[in-house]
Design an enzyme around this catalytic site. Sequence first.
Site, PDB file in Angstrom:
ATOM      1  N   ASN A   1       0.874  -1.176   0.000  1.00  0.00           N
ATOM      2  CA  ASN A   1       0.000   0.000   0.000  1.00  0.00           C
ATOM      3  C   ASN A   1       0.911   1.226   0.000  1.00  0.00           C
ATOM      4  O   ASN A   1       1.465   1.599   1.033  1.00  0.00           O
ATOM      5  CB  ASN A   1      -0.893  -0.041   1.247  1.00  0.00           C
ATOM      6  CG  ASN A   1      -1.854   1.133   1.301  1.00  0.00           C
ATOM      7  OD1 ASN A   1      -1.816   2.021   0.449  1.00  0.00           O
ATOM      8  ND2 ASN A   1      -2.713   1.136   2.312  1.00  0.00           N
TER       9      ASN A   1
ATOM     10  N   ARG B   1      -2.710  -2.184  -3.321  1.00  0.00           N
ATOM     11  CA  ARG B   1      -3.916  -1.376  -3.124  1.00  0.00           C
ATOM     12  C   ARG B   1      -3.870  -0.208  -4.099  1.00  0.00           C
ATOM     13  O   ARG B   1      -2.882   0.533  -4.138  1.00  0.00           O
ATOM     14  CB  ARG B   1      -3.965  -0.849  -1.692  1.00  0.00           C
ATOM     15  CG  ARG B   1      -5.122   0.090  -1.495  1.00  0.00           C
ATOM     16  CD  ARG B   1      -5.167   0.609  -0.082  1.00  0.00           C
ATOM     17  NE  ARG B   1      -6.350   1.417   0.101  1.00  0.00           N
ATOM     18  CZ  ARG B   1      -6.343   2.676   0.556  1.00  0.00           C
ATOM     19  NH1 ARG B   1      -5.213   3.250   0.901  1.00  0.00           N
ATOM     20  NH2 ARG B   1      -7.450   3.340   0.675  1.00  0.00           N
TER      21      ARG B   1
ATOM     22  N   HIS C   1     -13.100   2.559   0.290  1.00  0.00           N
ATOM     23  CA  HIS C   1     -13.032   1.556   1.365  1.00  0.00           C
ATOM     24  C   HIS C   1     -13.656   0.238   0.911  1.00  0.00           C
ATOM     25  O   HIS C   1     -14.106  -0.565   1.736  1.00  0.00           O
ATOM     26  CB  HIS C   1     -13.803   2.007   2.633  1.00  0.00           C
ATOM     27  CG  HIS C   1     -13.191   3.145   3.378  1.00  0.00           C
ATOM     28  ND1 HIS C   1     -13.942   4.056   4.079  1.00  0.00           N
ATOM     29  CD2 HIS C   1     -11.899   3.509   3.563  1.00  0.00           C
ATOM     30  CE1 HIS C   1     -13.156   4.944   4.657  1.00  0.00           C
ATOM     31  NE2 HIS C   1     -11.904   4.626   4.345  1.00  0.00           N
TER      32      HIS C   1
ATOM     33  N   ARG D   1     -12.193  15.214   7.546  1.00  0.00           N
ATOM     34  CA  ARG D   1     -13.066  15.560   6.414  1.00  0.00           C
ATOM     35  C   ARG D   1     -14.480  15.848   6.902  1.00  0.00           C
ATOM     36  O   ARG D   1     -14.989  15.161   7.787  1.00  0.00           O
ATOM     37  CB  ARG D   1     -13.122  14.412   5.398  1.00  0.00           C
ATOM     38  CG  ARG D   1     -11.786  14.089   4.776  1.00  0.00           C
ATOM     39  CD  ARG D   1     -11.946  13.073   3.640  1.00  0.00           C
ATOM     40  NE  ARG D   1     -10.699  12.377   3.425  1.00  0.00           N
ATOM     41  CZ  ARG D   1     -10.560  11.063   3.450  1.00  0.00           C
ATOM     42  NH1 ARG D   1     -11.605  10.278   3.643  1.00  0.00           N
ATOM     43  NH2 ARG D   1      -9.382  10.519   3.265  1.00  0.00           N
TER      44      ARG D   1
ATOM     45  N   ASP E   1      -8.028  12.614  16.243  1.00  0.00           N
ATOM     46  CA  ASP E   1      -7.915  11.278  16.824  1.00  0.00           C
ATOM     47  C   ASP E   1      -9.109  11.061  17.751  1.00  0.00           C
ATOM     48  O   ASP E   1      -9.323  11.842  18.679  1.00  0.00           O
ATOM     49  CB  ASP E   1      -6.596  11.177  17.602  1.00  0.00           C
ATOM     50  CG  ASP E   1      -6.334   9.762  18.066  1.00  0.00           C
ATOM     51  OD1 ASP E   1      -7.177   9.215  18.799  1.00  0.00           O
ATOM     52  OD2 ASP E   1      -5.292   9.204  17.690  1.00  0.00           O
TER      53      ASP E   1
ATOM     54  N   GLU F   1     -14.614  -0.494  15.799  1.00  0.00           N
ATOM     55  CA  GLU F   1     -14.238  -1.700  16.543  1.00  0.00           C
ATOM     56  C   GLU F   1     -14.028  -1.427  18.029  1.00  0.00           C
ATOM     57  O   GLU F   1     -14.173  -2.325  18.844  1.00  0.00           O
ATOM     58  CB  GLU F   1     -12.941  -2.288  15.953  1.00  0.00           C
ATOM     59  CG  GLU F   1     -13.139  -2.902  14.577  1.00  0.00           C
ATOM     60  CD  GLU F   1     -11.818  -3.201  13.876  1.00  0.00           C
ATOM     61  OE1 GLU F   1     -10.829  -3.521  14.569  1.00  0.00           O
ATOM     62  OE2 GLU F   1     -11.772  -3.103  12.637  1.00  0.00           O
TER      63      GLU F   1
ATOM     64  N   GLU G   1      -8.045  -5.452   5.619  1.00  0.00           N
ATOM     65  CA  GLU G   1      -7.943  -5.118   4.195  1.00  0.00           C
ATOM     66  C   GLU G   1      -6.774  -5.849   3.535  1.00  0.00           C
ATOM     67  O   GLU G   1      -6.854  -6.226   2.370  1.00  0.00           O
ATOM     68  CB  GLU G   1      -7.805  -3.596   4.042  1.00  0.00           C
ATOM     69  CG  GLU G   1      -9.106  -2.886   4.377  1.00  0.00           C
ATOM     70  CD  GLU G   1      -8.973  -1.388   4.551  1.00  0.00           C
ATOM     71  OE1 GLU G   1      -8.609  -0.961   5.672  1.00  0.00           O
ATOM     72  OE2 GLU G   1      -9.214  -0.653   3.591  1.00  0.00           O
TER      73      GLU G   1
HETATM   74  P1  AMP Z   1      -8.243   3.459  11.471  1.00  0.00           P
HETATM   75  O1  AMP Z   1      -8.267   4.470  10.374  1.00  0.00           O
HETATM   76  O2  AMP Z   1      -9.159   2.287  11.227  1.00  0.00           O
HETATM   77  O3  AMP Z   1      -6.861   3.051  11.895  1.00  0.00           O
HETATM   78  O4  AMP Z   1      -8.874   4.184  12.764  1.00  0.00           O
HETATM   79  C1  AMP Z   1      -8.243   5.260  13.376  1.00  0.00           C
HETATM   80  C2  AMP Z   1      -9.211   5.926  14.357  1.00  0.00           C
HETATM   81  O5  AMP Z   1      -9.646   4.959  15.323  1.00  0.00           O
HETATM   82  C3  AMP Z   1      -8.559   7.062  15.133  1.00  0.00           C
HETATM   83  O6  AMP Z   1      -9.450   8.166  15.200  1.00  0.00           O
HETATM   84  C4  AMP Z   1      -8.380   6.465  16.506  1.00  0.00           C
HETATM   85  O7  AMP Z   1      -8.442   7.436  17.505  1.00  0.00           O
HETATM   86  C5  AMP Z   1      -9.601   5.558  16.593  1.00  0.00           C
HETATM   87  N1  AMP Z   1      -9.421   4.576  17.676  1.00  0.00           N
HETATM   88  C6  AMP Z   1      -8.467   3.632  17.770  1.00  0.00           C
HETATM   89  N2  AMP Z   1      -8.603   2.969  18.951  1.00  0.00           N
HETATM   90  C7  AMP Z   1      -9.649   3.535  19.610  1.00  0.00           C
HETATM   91  C8  AMP Z   1     -10.288   3.316  20.878  1.00  0.00           C
HETATM   92  N3  AMP Z   1      -9.856   2.382  21.708  1.00  0.00           N
HETATM   93  N4  AMP Z   1     -11.358   4.096  21.190  1.00  0.00           N
HETATM   94  C9  AMP Z   1     -11.787   5.054  20.347  1.00  0.00           C
HETATM   95  N5  AMP Z   1     -11.228   5.310  19.151  1.00  0.00           N
HETATM   96  C10 AMP Z   1     -10.184   4.564  18.781  1.00  0.00           C
END
Ligand code: AMP
Length: 397
Positions: free
Chosen positions: A9, A90, A179, A240, A281, A332, A383
Site C-alpha cells: 500500500n 492497493r 473503502h 473531512r 484522533d 471496533e 484489508e
Molecule cells: P483506522 O483508520 O481504522 O486506523 O482508525 C483510526 C481511528 O480509530 C482514530 O481516530 C483512533 O483514535 C480511533 N481509535 C483507535 N482505537 C480507539 C479506541 N480504543 N477508542 C476510540 N477510538 C479509537
Amino acid sequence: MTDHVLVINAGSSSLKYSLIDAKSGTAAASGLVERIGEDESRHVHHGPDGDAETTRPIADHEDALRGALDAFESHGPSLDGLELAAVGHRVVHGGSLFGAPALIDDKLIAAVTDLVPLAPLHNPANLEGIEVARRLFPDLPQVAVFDTAFHQTLPEHAYTYAVPLAWRDEHGVRRYGFHGTSHAFVSAEAARLLGREPAEVNVIVLHLGNGCSVSAVRGGQSVETSMGLTPLEGLVMGTRSGDLDPAVPAYLERELGLTATEVDKQLNSASGLKGLAGANDFREVTRRRDAGDPGAVLAFDVYCHRIRKYVGAYYAVLGTVDAIVFTAGVGEHSAVVRAAALSGLEQLGITVDDDLNSSSSTDARRISPDGSRVAVLVVPTNEEWQIAREALAVVRT
Ligand code: AMP
C-alpha cells in the site's frame, strides 16, 4: 508455490507492506516506511522475532521497498525460499473501468494513470509502488486491487448525481465509493458470523476509522455507499467534513475570497472532528468530551447523528436488514459511539446490549440481544487479507 502474497500500500510519502498467507490470513511479517523523501525516514518491520526499527534518509519508494526486502532478509522471514504467489497492490481509484481486481500490465498502468485526475493524491503514489515492485520482482505476477471496485455494483440511480450531462458523460462525475476492500471483507465476515451465505443477507457496514464510510450490501453486492466522486462525501471523519451543502464553496469564495482548491483542502484536512473538536484522533475527542469540552461534546453528537441518519436511509434502501456491522478503529473500539449512533432505533428492530457492547473482546462478535430482529455486529476489518485473497484468486484463475 505457496499461497503467500506480498501486499503493498504505497502512499505519497509512505509504504506499507504485509506478507500474508492468503488462505489463512496469517501475516508472517509486516512493515511501514514513513516520511519517504525526508532526512529522518522511519522504517518499522514487524517480523517473527519482534520489531526492528531504523531511522535513515530514504530517498524514494524504490529505496523504501529495497529497505523492506533487506529487513525480510535480516529479520525474517526470508522471501528467498518462500516462492511468493503474487504481489497485491492497493489502488485507490479504479473509476468505472475496474469492478474487480486485475493483473497489472502496461495497459492497466495507462488506465490507472488516466484516472489520476479523479484521485490526484492517491493514484500517483499507488503507481509509484507498482513501478517499483515490478522492477524488484520482475518475475512475479502483480495484481491491482481497487478501493472503488466493490461499489461498481451500485445501480445507476444510486451512483448518478443530478448534474449536467456533460459533467457526467465527459468528466466521470458520479459516485464511486471507497473503502471497498474493507466493505467487501466485513460484509462477508458478517454473513459468516450469522451462519449464512453472503448471497442470503442484507447488511449495513459502518467503516469508522480516520476515514469513515457506510455501505448498504444486498446479497453480497454493494448497492449504496456514502463516499462519492472522492472520499469527501458522507459521514463526519477525522479531518473531512462529509456531507455539506454544495453551495458552501461558492459562499466562501464570495465572502472570504477563497478559491475552490483552498476550500477543498480545508474540507479535507481541517474539517470533520478536527474542525469541530480541534482533534482528529477519536481517542482524544473522547477524552475531551469526557472532560466536558463543549467542542468535543458537539463533535461527538454531530458524528453520531450523521451515522444514525445514514443507517435510517440505508435501511430504507435495503427494505430488510439482517445486520448492522461496525468496523475500523472507532467502529471496533468505541462502545460509546456504537450505543449513541444506534440509540432510538428500537422500532426498526435495532437494539444494542450494554454488556455485550462494552466487552473488551477484539474478536468478531454480536452486540445485540439474542432474538433481536437486526443483529448488531462488531467485525475487525482486514484489508490486507482481502487484498491477498483477491490477488491470489486472480493469479490462480
Ligand atoms: P483506522 O483508520 O481504522 O486506523 O482508525 C483510526 C481511528 O480509530 C482514530 O481516530 C483512533 O483514535 C480511533 N481509535 C483507535 N482505537 C480507539 C479506541 N480504543 N477508542 C476510540 N477510538 C479509537
